[in-house]
Design a protein around this motif. Structure first.
Motif, PDB file in Angstrom:
ATOM      1  N   ARG A  63      45.661  37.957  31.382  1.00  0.00           N
ATOM      2  CA  ARG A  63      44.979  37.681  30.117  1.00  0.00           C
ATOM      3  C   ARG A  63      45.826  38.121  28.934  1.00  0.00           C
ATOM      4  N   ASP A  64      45.487  37.579  27.783  1.00  0.00           N
ATOM      5  CA  ASP A  64      46.001  38.026  26.495  1.00  0.00           C
ATOM      6  C   ASP A  64      44.847  38.737  25.805  1.00  0.00           C
ATOM      7  N   PRO A  65      44.918  40.058  25.651  1.00  0.00           N
ATOM      8  CA  PRO A  65      43.784  40.802  25.096  1.00  0.00           C
ATOM      9  C   PRO A  65      43.512  40.527  23.623  1.00  0.00           C
ATOM     10  N   ILE A  66      44.500  39.984  22.907  1.00  0.00           N
ATOM     11  CA  ILE A  66      44.300  39.661  21.488  1.00  0.00           C
ATOM     12  C   ILE A  66      43.657  38.283  21.347  1.00  0.00           C
ATOM     13  N   ASP A 154      45.127  46.370  43.333  1.00  0.00           N
ATOM     14  CA  ASP A 154      44.516  46.798  44.591  1.00  0.00           C
ATOM     15  C   ASP A 154      45.054  45.850  45.654  1.00  0.00           C
ATOM     16  N   LEU A 155      46.154  46.254  46.281  1.00  0.00           N
ATOM     17  CA  LEU A 155      46.899  45.393  47.195  1.00  0.00           C
ATOM     18  C   LEU A 155      47.078  46.071  48.548  1.00  0.00           C
ATOM     19  N   GLY A 156      47.229  45.250  49.576  1.00  0.00           N
ATOM     20  CA  GLY A 156      47.573  45.767  50.896  1.00  0.00           C
ATOM     21  C   GLY A 156      46.365  46.220  51.687  1.00  0.00           C
ATOM     22  N   GLY A 157      46.632  47.045  52.688  1.00  0.00           N
ATOM     23  CA  GLY A 157      45.569  47.511  53.567  1.00  0.00           C
ATOM     24  C   GLY A 157      45.170  46.456  54.577  1.00  0.00           C
ATOM     25  N   ILE A 158      44.006  46.655  55.186  1.00  0.00           N
ATOM     26  CA  ILE A 158      43.541  45.736  56.221  1.00  0.00           C
ATOM     27  C   ILE A 158      42.244  45.032  55.834  1.00  0.00           C
ATOM     28  N   HIS A 159      41.680  45.386  54.687  1.00  0.00           N
ATOM     29  CA  HIS A 159      40.369  44.861  54.328  1.00  0.00           C
ATOM     30  C   HIS A 159      40.458  43.651  53.402  1.00  0.00           C
ATOM     31  N   PRO A 160      39.612  42.671  53.628  1.00  0.00           N
ATOM     32  CA  PRO A 160      39.455  41.606  52.636  1.00  0.00           C
ATOM     33  C   PRO A 160      38.722  42.154  51.412  1.00  0.00           C
ATOM     34  N   ARG A 161      38.781  41.400  50.330  1.00  0.00           N
ATOM     35  CA  ARG A 161      38.200  41.860  49.078  1.00  0.00           C
ATOM     36  C   ARG A 161      37.434  40.743  48.392  1.00  0.00           C
ATOM     37  N   LYS A 162      36.382  41.129  47.717  1.00  0.00           N
ATOM     38  CA  LYS A 162      35.695  40.240  46.789  1.00  0.00           C
ATOM     39  C   LYS A 162      36.056  40.712  45.389  1.00  0.00           C
ATOM     40  N   VAL A 163      36.592  39.804  44.568  1.00  0.00           N
ATOM     41  CA  VAL A 163      37.106  40.174  43.249  1.00  0.00           C
ATOM     42  C   VAL A 163      36.362  39.387  42.178  1.00  0.00           C
ATOM     43  N   CYS A 164      35.974  40.085  41.143  1.00  0.00           N
ATOM     44  CA  CYS A 164      35.339  39.465  39.989  1.00  0.00           C
ATOM     45  C   CYS A 164      36.097  39.891  38.735  1.00  0.00           C
ATOM     46  N   PHE A 165      36.516  38.913  37.941  1.00  0.00           N
ATOM     47  CA  PHE A 165      37.328  39.182  36.757  1.00  0.00           C
ATOM     48  C   PHE A 165      36.690  38.528  35.536  1.00  0.00           C
ATOM     49  N   PHE A 166      36.595  39.302  34.460  1.00  0.00           N
ATOM     50  CA  PHE A 166      36.058  38.808  33.196  1.00  0.00           C
ATOM     51  C   PHE A 166      37.231  38.606  32.232  1.00  0.00           C
ATOM     52  N   PRO A 167      37.688  37.373  32.033  1.00  0.00           N
ATOM     53  CA  PRO A 167      38.909  37.130  31.260  1.00  0.00           C
ATOM     54  C   PRO A 167      38.835  37.613  29.811  1.00  0.00           C
ATOM     55  N   VAL A 168      37.675  37.517  29.176  1.00  0.00           N
ATOM     56  CA  VAL A 168      37.575  37.884  27.765  1.00  0.00           C
ATOM     57  C   VAL A 168      37.722  39.387  27.566  1.00  0.00           C
ATOM     58  N   THR A 169      37.078  40.172  28.416  1.00  0.00           N
ATOM     59  CA  THR A 169      37.108  41.631  28.262  1.00  0.00           C
ATOM     60  C   THR A 169      38.189  42.297  29.108  1.00  0.00           C
ATOM     61  N   ARG A 171      37.711  43.158  32.186  1.00  0.00           N
ATOM     62  CA  ARG A 171      37.054  43.958  33.219  1.00  0.00           C
ATOM     63  C   ARG A 171      37.232  43.304  34.578  1.00  0.00           C
ATOM     64  N   ALA A 172      37.488  44.107  35.598  1.00  0.00           N
ATOM     65  CA  ALA A 172      37.639  43.600  36.961  1.00  0.00           C
ATOM     66  C   ALA A 172      36.827  44.458  37.915  1.00  0.00           C
ATOM     67  N   LEU A 173      36.154  43.800  38.834  1.00  0.00           N
ATOM     68  CA  LEU A 173      35.370  44.477  39.863  1.00  0.00           C
ATOM     69  C   LEU A 173      35.919  44.087  41.230  1.00  0.00           C
ATOM     70  N   VAL A 174      36.083  45.057  42.106  1.00  0.00           N
ATOM     71  CA  VAL A 174      36.606  44.800  43.450  1.00  0.00           C
ATOM     72  C   VAL A 174      35.671  45.421  44.474  1.00  0.00           C
ATOM     73  N   LYS A 175      35.317  44.645  45.452  1.00  0.00           N
ATOM     74  CA  LYS A 175      34.511  45.154  46.565  1.00  0.00           C
ATOM     75  C   LYS A 175      35.275  44.914  47.853  1.00  0.00           C
ATOM     76  N   ARG A 176      35.593  45.982  48.557  1.00  0.00           N
ATOM     77  CA  ARG A 176      36.271  45.836  49.847  1.00  0.00           C
ATOM     78  C   ARG A 176      35.231  45.503  50.904  1.00  0.00           C
ATOM     79  N   LEU A 177      35.483  44.427  51.627  1.00  0.00           N
ATOM     80  CA  LEU A 177      34.542  43.948  52.622  1.00  0.00           C
ATOM     81  C   LEU A 177      34.856  44.549  53.984  1.00  0.00           C
TER      82      LEU A 177
END
Length: 208
Positions: A63-66, A154-169, A171-177
């Motif tokens: 993103r471009d924060p400006i 948040d890279l690597g490991g053995i777990h899949p992830r659910k990722v939610c990203f808010f481009p305007v702000t 903010r990113a949310l990550v849930k390891r499954l």
């Protein structure tokens, strides 16, 4: 609801996917959400959430924060020859496509910042140069070469992830499954492996 956002679709990819972005309302997030599937990317200046599920794939959220514009891609392999009109499956193309789309939306290359996720080695039997590790190493090297600051990862490991990203702000949310119960991600990536094997690829590429 009509989206004022840019999605790049190739006709071949369209035939296997959908003709328009999947937009739905997430009551828990209290937000409109666009789901980004493998080999896709999405860029917007709207106050939306971008959602994806990653196994060995990687998603770069840039993103471009400006300018308050951002996007997400979802690539499956670091690089390869595009033989079927689906360039966004490869990181080398998916990164360029997303960055170019951001610039078209008014972003400045000098202000771009990134959060990157995925690259988990979630499938058994691929311990020699696993594709998840290669994807993760690729995205960090690419962004470094392009001088795009990685502010979170948040890279690597053995777990899949659910990722939610808010481009305007940003903010990113990550849930390891749960790894043991990740039948959906494993089946999706294995199915994509089968489709890739039907198409010639360049070089020695380990498919998952």
């Amino acid at each position: 609801m009509k989206l004022r956002a840019a999605r790049a679709f190739d006709p071949v990819a369209n035939a296997r996917s959908r003709a328009s972005p999947l937009l739905y309302r997430d009551t828990q997030l209290n937000a409109d959400v666009v789901k980004v599937l493998p080999a896709e990317y999405f860029c917007t200046e709207r106050d939306l959430a971008l959602m994806t599920v990653l196994g060995s794939c990687v998603a770069a959220c840039i993103r471009d924060p400006i300018a308050k514009v951002g996007g997400m891609n979802h690539f499956m392999l670091p690089d390869g020859e595009v033989t079927d009109g689906v360039p966004a499956r490869y990181g080398s193309h998916a990164m360029e496509l997303l960055i170019n789309e951001l610039l078209k939306h008014g972003a400045s290359r000098q202000r771009l910042e990134a959060k990157v996720f995925g690259g988990g080695n979630v499938l058994k039997g691929f311990t020699s140069q696993p594709v998840g590790t290669r994807n993760a190493e690729f995205v960090i090297a690419y962004l470094s070469n392009e001088r795009v600051q990685v502010i979170s990862q948040d890279l690597g490991g053995i777990h899949p992830r659910k990722v939610c990203f808010f481009p305007v702000t940003g903010r990113a949310l990550v849930k390891r499954l749960p790894h043991a119960h990740d039948d959906v991600v494993a089946a999706e990536e294995s199915a994509y492996k089968s489709r890739l094997q039907e198409t010639p690829v360049s070089g020695s590429v380990e498919l998952f």
